[in-house]
Design a protein around this motif. Structure first.
Motif, mmCIF file in Angstrom:
data_model
loop_
_atom_site.group_PDB
_atom_site.id
_atom_site.type_symbol
_atom_site.label_atom_id
_atom_site.label_comp_id
_atom_site.label_asym_id
_atom_site.label_seq_id
_atom_site.Cartn_x
_atom_site.Cartn_y
_atom_site.Cartn_z
ATOM 1 N N ALA A 86 0.636 -1.242 0.530
ATOM 2 C CA ALA A 86 0.283 -0.374 0.276
ATOM 3 C C ALA A 86 0.354 1.361 0.058
ATOM 4 O O ALA A 86 0.447 2.764 -0.810
ATOM 5 N N ARG A 87 2.286 1.313 0.605
ATOM 6 C CA ARG A 87 2.800 2.821 1.625
ATOM 7 C C ARG A 87 3.616 2.704 -0.380
ATOM 8 O O ARG A 87 3.547 3.629 -0.840
ATOM 9 N N THR A 88 4.058 1.623 -1.210
ATOM 10 C CA THR A 88 4.489 1.857 -2.043
ATOM 11 C C THR A 88 2.996 2.735 -3.511
ATOM 12 O O THR A 88 3.725 3.042 -4.303
ATOM 13 N N ILE A 89 2.812 1.525 -3.467
ATOM 14 C CA ILE A 89 1.465 2.752 -3.817
ATOM 15 C C ILE A 89 0.861 4.319 -4.657
ATOM 16 O O ILE A 89 0.993 4.393 -4.722
ATOM 17 N N ALA A 90 1.427 4.450 -2.971
ATOM 18 C CA ALA A 90 0.715 5.918 -1.869
ATOM 19 C C ALA A 90 1.583 6.700 -3.074
ATOM 20 O O ALA A 90 1.695 7.644 -3.462
ATOM 21 N N ILE A 183 -4.298 -7.647 -2.911
ATOM 22 C CA ILE A 183 -2.747 -8.204 -3.948
ATOM 23 C C ILE A 183 -1.953 -8.956 -2.946
ATOM 24 O O ILE A 183 -1.317 -10.187 -3.251
ATOM 25 N N ALA A 184 -1.751 -8.918 -1.564
ATOM 26 C CA ALA A 184 -1.526 -9.331 -0.776
ATOM 27 C C ALA A 184 -1.665 -10.596 -0.433
ATOM 28 O O ALA A 184 -0.618 -11.573 -0.385
ATOM 29 N N TYR A 185 -2.877 -10.910 0.203
ATOM 30 C CA TYR A 185 -3.278 -12.388 0.987
ATOM 31 C C TYR A 185 -3.240 -13.028 -0.712
ATOM 32 O O TYR A 185 -2.869 -14.418 -0.792
ATOM 33 N N MET A 186 -3.555 -12.564 -1.058
ATOM 34 C CA MET A 186 -3.575 -13.461 -2.858
ATOM 35 C C MET A 186 -2.001 -14.565 -3.552
ATOM 36 O O MET A 186 -2.464 -15.337 -3.941
ATOM 37 N N ASN A 187 -1.120 -13.147 -3.362
ATOM 38 C CA ASN A 187 0.354 -13.965 -3.837
ATOM 39 C C ASN A 187 0.988 -14.263 -2.380
ATOM 40 O O ASN A 187 1.544 -15.791 -3.147
ATOM 41 N N HIS A 188 0.348 -14.607 -0.923
ATOM 42 C CA HIS A 188 1.325 -15.175 -0.097
ATOM 43 C C HIS A 188 0.454 -16.529 0.552
ATOM 44 O O HIS A 188 0.894 -17.212 0.546
ATOM 45 N N ASP A 189 -0.350 -16.432 -0.018
ATOM 46 C CA ASP A 189 -1.690 -17.579 -0.158
ATOM 47 C C ASP A 189 -0.932 -18.485 -0.445
ATOM 48 O O ASP A 189 -0.720 -19.867 -0.880
ATOM 49 N N LYS A 206 -2.302 -21.252 -17.328
ATOM 50 C CA LYS A 206 -1.084 -20.717 -18.279
ATOM 51 C C LYS A 206 -1.526 -19.443 -18.537
ATOM 52 O O LYS A 206 -1.015 -18.494 -18.557
ATOM 53 N N GLU A 207 -2.475 -19.303 -18.345
ATOM 54 C CA GLU A 207 -3.460 -18.313 -19.121
ATOM 55 C C GLU A 207 -3.251 -17.011 -18.092
ATOM 56 O O GLU A 207 -3.155 -15.453 -17.927
ATOM 57 N N ILE A 208 -2.776 -17.364 -16.812
ATOM 58 C CA ILE A 208 -2.696 -16.814 -15.922
ATOM 59 C C ILE A 208 -0.830 -16.130 -15.154
ATOM 60 O O ILE A 208 -0.670 -14.859 -15.699
ATOM 61 N N THR A 209 -0.333 -17.195 -15.455
ATOM 62 C CA THR A 209 1.256 -16.878 -15.779
ATOM 63 C C THR A 209 1.915 -16.109 -16.629
ATOM 64 O O THR A 209 2.751 -15.170 -16.174
ATOM 65 N N ALA A 210 0.792 -16.024 -17.833
ATOM 66 C CA ALA A 210 1.435 -15.604 -19.213
ATOM 67 C C ALA A 210 1.522 -14.264 -18.881
ATOM 68 O O ALA A 210 2.026 -13.356 -19.456
ATOM 69 N N VAL A 211 0.081 -13.545 -17.782
ATOM 70 C CA VAL A 211 0.461 -12.087 -17.554
ATOM 71 C C VAL A 211 1.105 -12.101 -16.351
ATOM 72 O O VAL A 211 2.111 -11.123 -16.234
ATOM 73 N N LEU A 212 0.646 -12.880 -15.366
ATOM 74 C CA LEU A 212 1.526 -12.531 -13.771
ATOM 75 C C LEU A 212 3.648 -12.800 -13.557
ATOM 76 O O LEU A 212 3.206 -12.405 -12.630
ATOM 77 N N GLY A 213 3.721 -13.789 -14.209
ATOM 78 C CA GLY A 213 4.892 -14.257 -14.300
ATOM 79 C C GLY A 213 4.260 -15.350 -13.318
ATOM 80 O O GLY A 213 3.476 -16.511 -12.614
ATOM 81 N N THR A 214 5.648 -16.163 -12.840
ATOM 82 C CA THR A 214 5.712 -17.455 -12.154
ATOM 83 C C THR A 214 6.168 -17.167 -10.644
ATOM 84 O O THR A 214 6.202 -18.632 -10.385
ATOM 85 N N THR A 215 6.670 -16.177 -10.548
ATOM 86 C CA THR A 215 6.682 -15.721 -8.955
ATOM 87 C C THR A 215 6.493 -14.974 -8.606
ATOM 88 O O THR A 215 5.318 -14.150 -8.948
ATOM 89 N N THR A 216 6.675 -14.543 -7.446
ATOM 90 C CA THR A 216 5.624 -13.818 -6.106
ATOM 91 C C THR A 216 6.076 -12.585 -6.369
ATOM 92 O O THR A 216 5.186 -12.060 -6.171
ATOM 93 N N SER A 218 7.360 -11.468 -9.045
ATOM 94 C CA SER A 218 6.992 -10.948 -10.358
ATOM 95 C C SER A 218 5.213 -10.470 -10.721
ATOM 96 O O SER A 218 4.807 -9.877 -11.325
ATOM 97 N N ARG A 219 4.366 -11.400 -10.188
ATOM 98 C CA ARG A 219 2.947 -11.772 -9.694
ATOM 99 C C ARG A 219 2.593 -9.872 -8.838
ATOM 100 O O ARG A 219 1.689 -8.884 -9.411
ATOM 101 N N ILE A 220 3.463 -9.678 -7.557
ATOM 102 C CA ILE A 220 3.056 -8.916 -6.932
ATOM 103 C C ILE A 220 3.447 -7.587 -8.024
ATOM 104 O O ILE A 220 2.715 -6.838 -7.776
ATOM 105 N N ASN A 221 4.711 -7.550 -8.653
ATOM 106 C CA ASN A 221 5.115 -6.151 -9.327
ATOM 107 C C ASN A 221 4.731 -6.038 -10.434
ATOM 108 O O ASN A 221 4.047 -4.424 -10.578
ATOM 109 N N THR A 222 4.249 -7.344 -10.991
ATOM 110 C CA THR A 222 2.940 -6.976 -12.408
ATOM 111 C C THR A 222 1.668 -5.974 -11.943
ATOM 112 O O THR A 222 0.905 -5.351 -12.603
#
Length: 334
Positions: A86-90, A183-189, A206-216, A218-222
């Motif tokens: 949240a602080r990064t976005i703010a 964003i946080a709970y989806m990725n750390h879960d 695969k249609e999800i990882t193609a956009v978000l990536g395969t690592t925590t 990359s997903r959060i950054n995206t």
């Protein structure tokens, strides 16, 4: 000029026109003298960090009940991850980072022991239901500091109450926390589920990882970059393609983890444990902490017992159950 006043001036000069300025707060529940050093939102943050409910988060379940591994998330680590995102976005959107942080740190203070299973159990027992976001506000307004509350600002309190479904927060900072929470709970879960052996990265479509990536990372950054790049004015949003795969990911996680029989098998024991504690303590109010006796007298025994149980950690709830319902072995001389 006081240090606080200098900070307030810097906010006026550098923050976005859509930011919530600390000098423009609607104020606290009860008037009090301002701090010469800290802004009102900084002061909110400090009060939250030092309160007892915040410390208890380290022993409350996030997804997996009382995990034995050292690296599973708890409500406390989840809270810190939400705050960071949240602080990064703010900061990127030139919004008020102090208010964003205060809301983030307090948003889950009303969480029950045993995660969502504990919340569902109390929701079934309380007339009018139980919702953790309402309880989080009750914690900071009433329960902390022996019934005096933390006397937080309107903006922090509003962000706490509106951090999940339903009405959006009045401030963009509060709305950022809602997005950061998701964003946080989806990725750390995902990370915890992989650690637990419930799923693997290759299980994610695969249609999800193609956009978000395969690592925590990359997903959060995206997701975070999508919010930063697509938000405009007083509107926060991801790009349509990222929002679409996020929604797909949420459905996948619900089917694969949140409803997984292996991951959730111990949760079947929670409703009975909470029910027995609730009914027994409602009949024995004298067993509640002294600061809850006034609530029992003014708001009724169920309300006081609900406050007590919802504040318990997983371990404390289990030990309290053993104390009340499991006979102890006789020891010589006692």
């Amino acid at each position: 000029m006081l240090i606080r006043e200098q900070i307030e001036m810097l906010e006026q000069q550098h923050l976005s026109p859509f930011a919530c300025l600390s000098s423009a707060t609607k104020g606290r529940q009860y008037p009090e003298e301002k701090c010469p050093v800290r802004t009102d939102f900084q002061r909110d943050r400090d009060r939250i960090i030092h309160c007892k409910a915040f410390r208890r988060l380290k022993h409350k379940t996030q997804v997996f009940l009382s995990p034995e591994g050292d690296h599973y998330r708890t409500r406390l680590t989840h809270t810190l991850e939400v705050s960071q995102i949240a602080r990064t976005i703010a900061r990127a959107l030139r919004l008020n980072e102090d208010l964003t942080e205060a809301i983030s740190l307090a948003h889950d203070l009303g969480r029950t022991p045993f995660g969502h299973a504990g919340e569902r159990a109390l929701n079934n027992l309380m007339a009018g239901g139980f919702h953790h976001y309402e309880q989080s506000l009750r914690v900071v307004d009433i329960l902390e500091k022996d019934g005096r509350g933390l006397n937080l600002t309107y903006e922090t309190r509003n962000g706490i109450l509106c951090h999940t479904t339903g009405k959006e927060a009045d401030t963009l900072e509060g709305r950022i926390v809602r997005m950061a929470d998701r964003i946080a709970y989806m990725n750390h879960d995902i990370d915890d589920a992989i650690r637990a052996g419930v799923m693997t990265v290759s299980d994610i479509p695969k249609e999800i990882t193609a956009v978000l990536g395969t690592t925590t990372t990359s997903r959060i950054n995206t997701m975070v970059m999508s919010v930063i790049e697509n938000s405009e004015g007083d509107t926060l949003k991801m790009s349509p393609d990222v929002q679409n795969v996020y929604d797909q990911l949420h459905r996948f996680m619900f089917d694969s983890v949140y409803s997984n029989n292996d991951a959730k098998k111990e949760e079947k024991k929670v409703p009975e444990l909470i029910y027995l504690l609730f009914t027994y303590l409602t009949r024995h109010i004298d067993l509640l902490p002294a600061e809850l006796h006034h609530i029992a007298e003014t708001e009724g025994a169920p309300r006081a017992v609900c406050d007590y149980i919802s504040g318990m950690t997983d371990h404390y709830a289990t030990e309290k159950f053993k104390e009340l319902f499991i006979p102890r072995a006789w020891k010589d001389g006692k």
